[in-house]
Design an enzyme around this catalytic site. Structure first.
Site, PDB file in Angstrom:
ATOM      1  N   HIS A 239       0.820  -1.213   0.000  1.00  0.00           N
ATOM      2  CA  HIS A 239       0.000   0.000   0.000  1.00  0.00           C
ATOM      3  C   HIS A 239       0.855   1.265   0.000  1.00  0.00           C
ATOM      4  CE1 HIS A 239       0.032   0.037   4.577  1.00  0.00           C
ATOM      5  NE2 HIS A 239      -0.038   1.329   4.377  1.00  0.00           N
TER       6      HIS A 239
ATOM      7  N   ASP B  16       1.171  -7.656   2.415  1.00  0.00           N
ATOM      8  CA  ASP B  16       1.262  -6.225   2.093  1.00  0.00           C
ATOM      9  C   ASP B  16       2.719  -5.775   1.940  1.00  0.00           C
ATOM     10  OD1 ASP B  16       0.872  -3.520   1.794  1.00  0.00           O
ATOM     11  OD2 ASP B  16      -0.508  -3.309   3.483  1.00  0.00           O
TER      12      ASP B  16
ATOM     13  N   SER C 286       3.915   2.293   8.559  1.00  0.00           N
ATOM     14  CA  SER C 286       3.735   1.276   7.535  1.00  0.00           C
ATOM     15  C   SER C 286       5.032   1.117   6.770  1.00  0.00           C
ATOM     16  CB  SER C 286       2.622   1.675   6.575  1.00  0.00           C
ATOM     17  OG  SER C 286       1.408   1.279   7.121  1.00  0.00           O
TER      18      SER C 286
END
Ligand code: ARG
Ligand code: ASP
Length: 713
Positions: free
Chosen positions: A84, A219, A648
């Site tokens: 992402h 991810d 992230s």
């Protein structure tokens, strides 16, 4: 038993905020509590993590493109971050014929890696505390004068650093301006895409599973840093060579155990741990629910259309994901704040502080009064900003209003005009005027309904009827130049934007007659005059008092180990691999496996499809060295590390400093950790390195990448 006691204490006693370091905390890497980290199991030293003088782990950790974190996992500058986080780049390289979002992308060798102009990574070469120099002479000054001197002092501090030509210094406040730190930063600019799994792995579970545990998402994506032949930053050039890092992370594929020590090293964006109870209460009862309410309306209408029409689905995919992301986070945040009794605990904490230090009472009293006075303005601000962001017609109209103002103010140079047109052209690529007219009509009705009369422009109360609005806005939208549906000079902004802008005066005359701009303009003016000025005035006073309150908390609560709120600078969070007990009689294990991916598999579903090759690997149990003691491949795991947005892509490291996971999310029940970390429910979620290597090896067949890495078995 001992742990249980501490946990119980944390639930009951406000004084236990003193345990913040044990449970939660994002620490400045030059000021680590090495002792506690070692007590929890760390085998390396604080110097191994951060040492400006010789290679240390920090040399492998970068801020990725200003938002996420990434880490170097090979001596040739191979970079690992989230899917992402690389989404925009993967999307840019995708076309209908080469749909890397859907199918994934794997370079066959370095020549096949794809450049991404504009993407940067930042290394932190050094961190210095500079509080004394920044605050020098300001103690006796107040307000504006102190601020001016601080600005001057910061410039002096920055000028005092001896820098290499490729370095810069940024000075940032922490503890609401009670301390300052300087960061020496090196920015690399040639960052190439190396590989990404298909979205059915990298975004598996999509919005339904977002913020949710148990999770099964791969991810991750891979990039590579390129440098000039001296290994220094350079703009993209085909002559650039792979960057040779000072340090890179070994990748561990050892099995994990619950309670294993782990730490996260990255760039958390923003937290607000030290607010007064009243501020948390307002977030919980006013601000979050307002923002959730606006997004709910927008998401529902977008979703209906996206499910019915493929073209819209593709156009709105990324926008929808980002609107849905925080919508869902705020819902979890409100629930968590209630459930953890964040306000009650903060109130008792304030009582305890006042008992120890009566000087705190006037600070809190004044903060209470200020927040109460600010509440209606803050609520209107929340509605206004969410409505004008999610009603794209309004945000478009506001951009055109800015264009008119800057043209008429003589500030519209050719460059500004070109940049404006380019930005619009990019926006229109993923825009549907008809769909937006409906969303805008609904949100205008909501705004008219939720906003007190005194904040509304004249006539706005007539917008409360949704159905009437839909017809009215659709009528305006159909004829409007700014939606790309109405034409000017025989062209529309979507067919030929240059032709529409060919004669700016003619365009401006048209825009001034556009009811969409008139309504948006009226809404903005009344917001600015009735709300924003007053809100800011009160906020300035709150900010000044928050600085005092922060200092008072620190000087009064001697038992507590304070850490500064996140501010997009490099931090270390540490904790243990751990499951959780989010509800009565519900226990979450700390690790998910490939079997769980297959359990969630819904063939052809837009969120839970699984690529055929992965299903085959599962059926054949072709797991190689990547299975764990259960015989399956571990996919995601949770730990007690305190993380937030910006973390992230951060590396999750083990006691020896080996990479064991890639941080990408938090568990829904604990997302109030930005305001009130609670050890019972707050967990960060990581992709297991075993899953990453399994996908690279068995799924993508990209063994050349594995050969670069140092794999710890
Ligand atoms: N919730 C994660 C974070 O805040 C992941 C978001 C990306 N995934 C998504 N489905 N939108 O950013
Ligand atoms: N998903 C977040 C990010 O993109 C991380 C988090 O909020 O926990 O940074």
């Amino acid at each position: 038993m001992k742990r249980r006691n501490i946990l119980l204490a944390a639930v009951i006693l406000p004084a236990v905020m003193a345990f913040s370091q044990q449970y939660g905390g994002m620490w400045i890497p030059t000021e680590l509590n090495e002792k506690e980290m070692k007590d929890l199991g760390m085998k390396i030293s604080a110097k191994d993590i951060f040492d400006p003088a010789k290679p240390s782990i920090k040399d492998a950790v970068v801020q990725f493109n200003g938002g996420c974190t990434a880490e170097i996992i090979s001596p040739q500058g191979l970079l690992l971050t989230n899917h992402h986080c690389g989404y925009g780049q993967i999307q840019k390289h995708s076309s209908v014929g080469n749909d890397y979002l859907t199918d994934g992308f794997w370079a066959k060798n370095m020549n096949g890696e794809l450049p991404n102009p504009g993407v940067t990574v930042d290394f932190i070469a050094d961190i210095k505390e500079v509080t004394g120099a920044v605050l020098a002479g300001t103690q006796k000054l107040d307000g504006k004068n102190a601020e001016d001197l601080i600005k001057k002092n910061i410039e002096r501090v920055r000028a005092g650093f001896k820098l290499e030509p490729w370095q810069k210094v940024v000075v940032k406040p922490v503890y609401y301006g009670n301390k300052y730190y300087a960061y020496v930063i090196e920015t690399y600019k040639d960052i190439r895409l190396v590989g990404a799994p298909p979205s059915s792995i990298g975004k598996f579970g999509s919005d339904t599973d977002n913020w949710v545990w148990p999770r099964h998402t791969g991810d991750f994506s891979m990039f590579r840093i390129y440098a000039d032949k001296n290994n220094k930053p350079a703009e993209y050039s085909k002559d650039n060579v792979p960057y040779k890092p000072k340090y890179f992370l070994p990748v561990s594929i050892k099995d994990k155990q619950e309670n294993d020590f782990t730490f996260i090293f990255g760039f958390p964006g923003r937290t607000t741990e030290y607010l007064p109870a009243i501020a948390v209460e307002k977030i919980m009862t006013d601000i979050d629910p307002a923002m959730i309410g606006v997004r709910e309306v927008a998401l529902k209408t977008l979703n209906d259309k996206m499910r019915a029409d493929d073209e819209t689905r593709i156009k709105y995919a990324s926008k929808y994901a980002s609107v849905a992301n925080y919508w869902k986070k705020w819902i979890g945040e409100v629930e968590g704040l209630k459930k953890s009794d964040a306000v009650g605990k903060k109130k008792s904490y304030e009582k305890m502080l006042i008992a120890k230090n009566p000087q705190i009472k006037p600070t809190i009293d004044r903060l209470n009064a200020l927040y109460a006075e600010q509440a209606p303005y803050a609520l209107n601000r929340a509605y206004y900003s969410e409505v004008s962001r999610n009603a794209e017609t309004l945000s478009l109209a506001n951009q055109y209003i800015n264009f008119i103002q800057s043209y008429e103010g003589g500030k519209m140079t050719d460059d500004v005009m070109t940049a404006f047109k380019n930005r619009l052209a990019g926006f229109y690529e993923n825009y549907s005027g008809e769909l937006d007219a409906k969303v805008t009509a609904e949100l205008l009705a909501l705004y008219a309904e939720k906003t007190p009369e005194k904040f509304l422009p004249a006539n706005f109360s007539q917008l409360k009827d949704v159905q009437k609005n839909i017809d009215m806005v659709e009528n305006w939208s159909k004829q409007s130049v700014i939606t790309g549906r109405g034409s000017l000079n025989g062209a529309t902004v979507t067919s030929d934007i240059n032709k529409v802008f060919a004669n700016p005066q003619v365009l401006i005359a048209n825009l001034k007659n556009d009811p969409l701009l008139q309504w948006a303009g009226a809404m903005r003016n009344s917001y600015l005059t009735t709300t924003e000025t007053k809100y800011n005035e009160l906020q300035n006073e709150i900010d000044a008092l928050q600085k005092t309150f922060m200092a008072q908390q620190m000087s009064t609560d001697k038992d507590r180990q304070f850490f500064p709120d996140a501010n997009s600078t490099l931090r270390v969070a540490y904790g243990q691999v751990k499951g959780s007990n989010p509800r009565d009689a519900v226990y979450y294990g700390y690790q998910t496996h490939l079997d769980g991916v297959i359990e969630k598999y819904v063939p052809g579903d837009y969120e839970f499809d699984v690529p055929a090759k992965l299903v085959n690997l599962y059926n054949a149990k072709d797991y190689g060295v990547y299975k764990d003691k259960t015989g399956s491949v571990p996919v995601n795991f949770t730990a007690t590390n305190h993380t937030t947005g910006g973390n992230s892509g951060s590396p999750a490291l083990d006691a020896h400093g080996n990479l064991i996971g890639l941080n990408f999310d938090r568990q829904w029940e604990g997302t109030m950790s930005d305001i009130n970390f609670d050890p019972r429910f707050s967990r960060n979620i990581m992709v297991d390195t075993k899953y990453i290597l399994f996908i690279v090896d068995k799924y993508a067949d990209a063994k050349w990448l594995l050969n670069e890495m140092k794999i710890v078995k």
